[in-house]
Design an enzyme around this catalytic site. Structure first.
Site, mmCIF file in Angstrom:
data_model
loop_
_atom_site.group_PDB
_atom_site.id
_atom_site.type_symbol
_atom_site.label_atom_id
_atom_site.label_comp_id
_atom_site.label_asym_id
_atom_site.label_seq_id
_atom_site.Cartn_x
_atom_site.Cartn_y
_atom_site.Cartn_z
ATOM 1 N N CYS A 1 -5.327 -45.857 -32.374
ATOM 2 C CA CYS A 1 -6.419 -46.493 -33.129
ATOM 3 C C CYS A 1 -6.534 -47.965 -32.733
ATOM 4 O O CYS A 1 -7.638 -48.499 -32.615
ATOM 5 C CB CYS A 1 -6.199 -46.343 -34.626
ATOM 6 S SG CYS A 1 -6.521 -44.673 -35.237
ATOM 7 N N HIS B 1 -3.672 -36.048 -29.231
ATOM 8 C CA HIS B 1 -4.087 -36.386 -27.862
ATOM 9 C C HIS B 1 -3.713 -35.240 -26.942
ATOM 10 O O HIS B 1 -2.760 -34.503 -27.211
ATOM 11 C CB HIS B 1 -3.442 -37.691 -27.376
ATOM 12 C CG HIS B 1 -1.953 -37.716 -27.548
ATOM 13 N ND1 HIS B 1 -1.357 -37.953 -28.772
ATOM 14 C CD2 HIS B 1 -0.945 -37.519 -26.669
ATOM 15 C CE1 HIS B 1 -0.042 -37.915 -28.626
ATOM 16 N NE2 HIS B 1 0.240 -37.635 -27.360
ATOM 17 N N HIS C 1 -2.620 -34.427 -23.043
ATOM 18 C CA HIS C 1 -2.157 -34.969 -21.764
ATOM 19 C C HIS C 1 -2.820 -34.187 -20.623
ATOM 20 O O HIS C 1 -2.908 -32.961 -20.689
ATOM 21 C CB HIS C 1 -0.648 -34.779 -21.606
ATOM 22 C CG HIS C 1 0.200 -35.482 -22.617
ATOM 23 N ND1 HIS C 1 0.920 -36.614 -22.337
ATOM 24 C CD2 HIS C 1 0.451 -35.201 -23.925
ATOM 25 C CE1 HIS C 1 1.595 -37.002 -23.409
ATOM 26 N NE2 HIS C 1 1.327 -36.161 -24.390
ATOM 27 N N ASP D 1 -1.696 -42.959 -19.023
ATOM 28 C CA ASP D 1 -0.459 -43.053 -19.798
ATOM 29 C C ASP D 1 0.366 -44.231 -19.287
ATOM 30 O O ASP D 1 0.489 -44.449 -18.080
ATOM 31 C CB ASP D 1 0.339 -41.752 -19.682
ATOM 32 C CG ASP D 1 1.413 -41.645 -20.750
ATOM 33 O OD1 ASP D 1 1.281 -40.772 -21.631
ATOM 34 O OD2 ASP D 1 2.381 -42.434 -20.717
ATOM 35 N N ASN E 1 1.568 -32.033 -27.478
ATOM 36 C CA ASN E 1 2.797 -31.992 -28.274
ATOM 37 C C ASN E 1 2.403 -32.054 -29.743
ATOM 38 O O ASN E 1 1.592 -32.903 -30.138
ATOM 39 C CB ASN E 1 3.696 -33.183 -27.931
ATOM 40 C CG ASN E 1 4.260 -33.083 -26.519
ATOM 41 O OD1 ASN E 1 4.622 -32.004 -26.063
ATOM 42 N ND2 ASN E 1 4.317 -34.196 -25.819
ATOM 43 N N HIS F 1 -9.002 -40.508 -36.255
ATOM 44 C CA HIS F 1 -7.543 -40.420 -36.412
ATOM 45 C C HIS F 1 -7.183 -39.103 -37.078
ATOM 46 O O HIS F 1 -7.379 -38.916 -38.278
ATOM 47 C CB HIS F 1 -6.985 -41.593 -37.221
ATOM 48 C CG HIS F 1 -5.488 -41.492 -37.373
ATOM 49 N ND1 HIS F 1 -4.609 -42.065 -36.484
ATOM 50 C CD2 HIS F 1 -4.725 -40.842 -38.283
ATOM 51 C CE1 HIS F 1 -3.367 -41.776 -36.847
ATOM 52 N NE2 HIS F 1 -3.416 -41.042 -37.949
ATOM 53 N N CYS G 1 -1.482 -47.348 -36.074
ATOM 54 C CA CYS G 1 -1.483 -46.307 -35.036
ATOM 55 C C CYS G 1 -1.850 -46.932 -33.677
ATOM 56 O O CYS G 1 -2.885 -47.598 -33.564
ATOM 57 C CB CYS G 1 -2.483 -45.218 -35.424
ATOM 58 S SG CYS G 1 -2.868 -44.086 -34.095
ATOM 59 N N GLY H 1 8.364 -33.241 -29.556
ATOM 60 C CA GLY H 1 8.232 -34.366 -28.636
ATOM 61 C C GLY H 1 7.013 -35.235 -28.868
ATOM 62 O O GLY H 1 6.721 -36.113 -28.060
HETATM 63 P P1 AMP Z 1 3.358 -37.699 -27.074
HETATM 64 O O1 AMP Z 1 4.838 -37.719 -26.774
HETATM 65 O O2 AMP Z 1 2.706 -36.397 -26.789
HETATM 66 O O3 AMP Z 1 3.074 -38.234 -28.452
HETATM 67 O O4 AMP Z 1 2.706 -38.701 -26.032
HETATM 68 C C1 AMP Z 1 2.496 -40.054 -26.292
HETATM 69 C C2 AMP Z 1 2.238 -40.688 -24.975
HETATM 70 O O5 AMP Z 1 1.624 -41.944 -25.206
HETATM 71 C C3 AMP Z 1 3.499 -40.952 -24.137
HETATM 72 O O6 AMP Z 1 3.378 -40.261 -22.891
HETATM 73 C C4 AMP Z 1 3.494 -42.463 -23.956
HETATM 74 O O7 AMP Z 1 3.934 -42.855 -22.673
HETATM 75 C C5 AMP Z 1 2.034 -42.817 -24.194
HETATM 76 N N1 AMP Z 1 1.765 -44.172 -24.651
HETATM 77 C C6 AMP Z 1 2.371 -44.837 -25.663
HETATM 78 N N2 AMP Z 1 1.840 -46.063 -25.815
HETATM 79 C C7 AMP Z 1 0.852 -46.170 -24.896
HETATM 80 C C8 AMP Z 1 -0.072 -47.202 -24.537
HETATM 81 N N3 AMP Z 1 -0.105 -48.380 -25.173
HETATM 82 N N4 AMP Z 1 -0.938 -46.956 -23.525
HETATM 83 C C9 AMP Z 1 -0.915 -45.783 -22.868
HETATM 84 N N5 AMP Z 1 -0.080 -44.765 -23.160
HETATM 85 C C10 AMP Z 1 0.807 -44.960 -24.150
HETATM 86 ZN ZN ZN Z 2 -4.819 -43.229 -34.832
#
Ligand code: AMP
Ligand code: ZN
Length: 102
Positions: A7, A96, A98, A30, A83, A46, A4, A89
């Site tokens: 994680c 998490h 946003h 992000d 999401n 997690h 993950c 999405g």
């Molecule tokens: P979701 O689509 O709600 O699962 O959002 C996942 C978010 O995680 C997306 O906006 C990605 O741009 C962001 N994301 C993925 N990998 C990383 C990372 N290594 N560091 C920061 N954000 C990330």
């Molecule tokens: Zn995790």
């Protein structure tokens, strides 16, 4: 959870700057921002998604953290987004929230 992304960030296996941390959660910018300020608030535990949350004290703590993060980051107006499920999405299967602000 070993494969993950969030994680791995928590365990410092993937480098990322924590803009906030407490006993329950941490926050990062992000990597692919969809607003001028785009922050992710991530529980340390997690949990795959909101569908798997049993104890909603966690959600309360995440929103308390959001208030602190916004104060620290001078964010006064913002959207929050969770999401849930890939069809909605969700790309990272670790709960998490946003924070999006211009
Ligand atoms: P979701 O689509 O709600 O699962 O959002 C996942 C978010 O995680 C997306 O906006 C990605 O741009 C962001 N994301 C993925 N990998 C990383 C990372 N290594 N560091 C920061 N954000 C990330
Ligand atoms: Zn995790």
């Amino acid at each position: 959870m070993s494969n993950c992304i969030f994680c791995k960030i928590l365990n410092k296996e993937i480098p990322s700057e924590f803009i906030y941390e407490d006993e329950t959660c941490f926050a990062i910018n992000d990597i692919n921002p969809k607003a001028k300020k785009h922050i992710l608030v991530i529980p340390k535990e997690h949990i795959e998604s909101l569908n798997e949350v049993e104890n909603f004290d966690l959600i309360k703590k995440l929103f308390e953290a959001i208030k602190k993060i916004n104060k620290k980051e001078n964010i006064t107006h913002f959207k929050t987004l969770i999401n849930t499920g890939s069809k909605a999405g969700q790309e990272v299967m670790h709960l998490h929230i946003h924070i999006l602000s211009d």
